[in-house]
Design a protein around this motif. Structure first.
Motif, short mmCIF file in Angstrom:
data_model
loop_
_atom_site.label_atom_id
_atom_site.label_comp_id
_atom_site.label_asym_id
_atom_site.label_seq_id
_atom_site.Cartn_x
_atom_site.Cartn_y
_atom_site.Cartn_z
N LYS A 185 -28.87 33.51 2.48
CA LYS A 185 -29.70 33.99 1.40
C LYS A 185 -28.85 34.29 0.16
CE LYS A 185 -33.17 36.08 4.45
NZ LYS A 185 -32.61 35.61 5.72
N PRO A 186 -29.42 34.23 -1.04
CA PRO A 186 -28.64 34.51 -2.26
C PRO A 186 -28.31 35.99 -2.38
CG PRO A 186 -30.94 34.12 -2.80
CD PRO A 186 -30.80 33.81 -1.34
N TRP A 187 -27.21 36.26 -3.10
CA TRP A 187 -26.78 37.62 -3.41
C TRP A 187 -26.63 37.75 -4.92
CZ3 TRP A 187 -24.59 41.67 -0.16
CH2 TRP A 187 -24.64 41.40 1.23
N ASP A 229 -21.60 27.83 2.33
CA ASP A 229 -23.00 27.42 2.27
C ASP A 229 -23.92 28.50 1.71
OD1 ASP A 229 -22.61 28.86 4.76
OD2 ASP A 229 -24.60 28.16 5.38
N SER A 230 -23.35 29.63 1.27
CA SER A 230 -24.18 30.65 0.62
C SER A 230 -24.58 30.17 -0.78
CB SER A 230 -23.40 31.97 0.49
OG SER A 230 -23.24 32.58 1.74
N PRO A 231 -25.83 30.37 -1.18
CA PRO A 231 -26.21 30.02 -2.54
C PRO A 231 -25.35 30.78 -3.56
CG PRO A 231 -28.16 30.50 -1.20
CD PRO A 231 -26.97 30.90 -0.39
N GLY A 232 -24.82 30.05 -4.54
CA GLY A 232 -23.96 30.68 -5.52
C GLY A 232 -22.61 31.09 -4.97
N CYS A 233 -22.12 30.33 -3.97
CA CYS A 233 -20.91 30.75 -3.26
C CYS A 233 -19.68 30.85 -4.15
CB CYS A 233 -20.63 29.82 -2.08
SG CYS A 233 -20.29 28.12 -2.53
N VAL A 234 -19.59 30.02 -5.18
CA VAL A 234 -18.41 30.09 -6.05
C VAL A 234 -18.34 31.44 -6.75
CG1 VAL A 234 -17.27 29.12 -8.08
CG2 VAL A 234 -18.26 27.59 -6.36
N GLU A 235 -19.47 31.90 -7.27
CA GLU A 235 -19.49 33.21 -7.93
C GLU A 235 -19.28 34.33 -6.92
OE1 GLU A 235 -19.41 33.76 -11.17
OE2 GLU A 235 -19.27 31.56 -11.28
N ILE A 236 -19.81 34.16 -5.71
CA ILE A 236 -19.59 35.15 -4.65
C ILE A 236 -18.10 35.30 -4.36
CG2 ILE A 236 -19.86 35.56 -2.17
CD1 ILE A 236 -22.70 34.44 -2.40
N VAL A 237 -17.42 34.17 -4.19
CA VAL A 237 -16.00 34.21 -3.86
C VAL A 237 -15.18 34.74 -5.04
CG1 VAL A 237 -13.99 32.85 -3.15
CG2 VAL A 237 -16.22 32.40 -2.13
N LYS A 238 -15.56 34.36 -6.26
CA LYS A 238 -14.87 34.90 -7.44
C LYS A 238 -14.98 36.42 -7.48
CE LYS A 238 -15.20 30.97 -10.66
NZ LYS A 238 -15.84 30.48 -11.92
N THR A 239 -16.16 36.93 -7.19
CA THR A 239 -16.37 38.37 -7.21
C THR A 239 -15.57 39.05 -6.10
OG1 THR A 239 -18.59 38.08 -8.12
CG2 THR A 239 -18.10 40.20 -7.09
N ALA A 240 -15.63 38.49 -4.89
CA ALA A 240 -14.87 39.05 -3.77
C ALA A 240 -13.37 39.00 -4.05
CB ALA A 240 -15.19 38.29 -2.49
N ARG A 241 -12.92 37.91 -4.67
CA ARG A 241 -11.51 37.75 -5.02
C ARG A 241 -11.07 38.84 -6.00
NH1 ARG A 241 -7.52 34.88 -3.03
NH2 ARG A 241 -6.85 37.02 -2.88
N ALA A 242 -11.90 39.10 -7.00
CA ALA A 242 -11.56 40.13 -7.99
C ALA A 242 -11.46 41.51 -7.35
CB ALA A 242 -12.60 40.14 -9.11
N VAL A 243 -12.39 41.82 -6.45
CA VAL A 243 -12.35 43.12 -5.78
C VAL A 243 -11.12 43.22 -4.88
CG1 VAL A 243 -13.53 44.64 -4.15
CG2 VAL A 243 -14.87 43.38 -5.86
N ALA A 244 -10.84 42.16 -4.13
CA ALA A 244 -9.67 42.17 -3.25
C ALA A 244 -8.38 42.29 -4.05
CB ALA A 244 -9.66 40.91 -2.39
#
Length: 254
Positions: A185-187, A229-244
């Motif tokens: 599902k999208p986040w 395979d998450s919708p918008g996965c590139v933005e999800i990973v960018k956000t997770a990367r920034a937090v990490a």
């Protein structure tokens, strides 16, 4: 509570297409991640995709692990199956061995094994399932899993090195288990940021019912997982990367 003692690194499942069918935007994700879990042909992936994904990860010095799943291409490894311990051990050996073949051609070491989808969830709940899969892991190779579950217990019993995982784009149930959706599902980006920040800074997470669940990372090495395979996965990973990255900088983890 004392802070998590290890650097937070990002892992993402890659190579999950099949034939001419593409799953995630692997090329866009590669610059954002530290570790790849490559599908081994049972839930997705095929020989050509495995080979090209290994080469792409090698070119960017991304660590590579095997991502074995249940034999369920149509269900993408997210439908539960009843298999004997012998079958579970054998399917793990088979899939990990397939990836190791491609790694050996490229002169790359197998970094870890991370079970996929419902197999991962089954291992969290069922000690015998978890032990059967652990017996298929090559000696000296770590397994990525959910701390505080039967996966951790099985790793101890079978003498397998264990890495703790947290999740950027998966919700947790009140009992601390992962909510494994058949289709992702999208986040919203702000929800990803809050979800990841909470886990890294408090070693806990807000469950689906609003309760707070402790995540017992202990002294294990830590990796944060997101899905291609998450919708918008590139933005999800960018956000997770920034937090990490912010977490690692604040704690002096290089």
């Amino acid at each position: 509570m004392s802070p998590i003692k290890h650097k937070a690194v990002i892992n993402v499942d890659l190579g999950e297409g099949y034939g001419n069918l593409k799953c995630g935007p692997d090329e866009e994700l590669l610059p954002l991640i530290d570790i790849a879990n490559i599908a081994c042909g049972f839930h997705s992936g095929d020989p050509l995709i495995m080979s090209s994904t290994v080469r792409a990860c090698k070119a960017r010095n991304i660590l590579i692990g095997a991502h074995p799943g249940l034999p369920d291409l149509q269900g993408f490894g997210r439908r539960e199956m009843k298999l004997s311990p012998e079958e579970l051990t054998a399917l793990t050996i088979y899939q990990v061995g397939a990836l190791k073949g491609f790694l050996e051609v490229e002169g790359v070491k197998l970094n870890h094994v991370k079970p996929h989808g419902v197999l991962y969830g089954m291992m969290c709940r069922d000690l015998e399932v978890a032990k059967a899969v652990m017996r298929g892991v090559p000696k000296g190779v770590p397994v990525f899993g959910l701390a505080g579950t039967k996966m951790e217990e099985a790793a101890k019993e079978e003498g397998v090195e264990f890495w703790a995982e947290m999740y950027g784009d998966v919700k947790y149930s009140p009992d601390g288990m992962l909510v494994i959706d058949r289709v992702k599902k999208p986040w919203k980006n702000e929800d990803i940021e809050k979800h990841v920040t909470e886990q890294l800074t408090t070693e806990s997470v807000t469950a689906t019912d609003g309760s707070t669940v402790h995540l017992p990372v202990k002294d294990y090495p830590l990796s944060l997982c997101c899905h291609s395979d998450s919708p918008g996965c590139v933005e999800i990973v960018k956000t997770a990367r920034a937090v990490a990255d912010r977490f690692n900088e604040e704690h002096g983890y290089s």
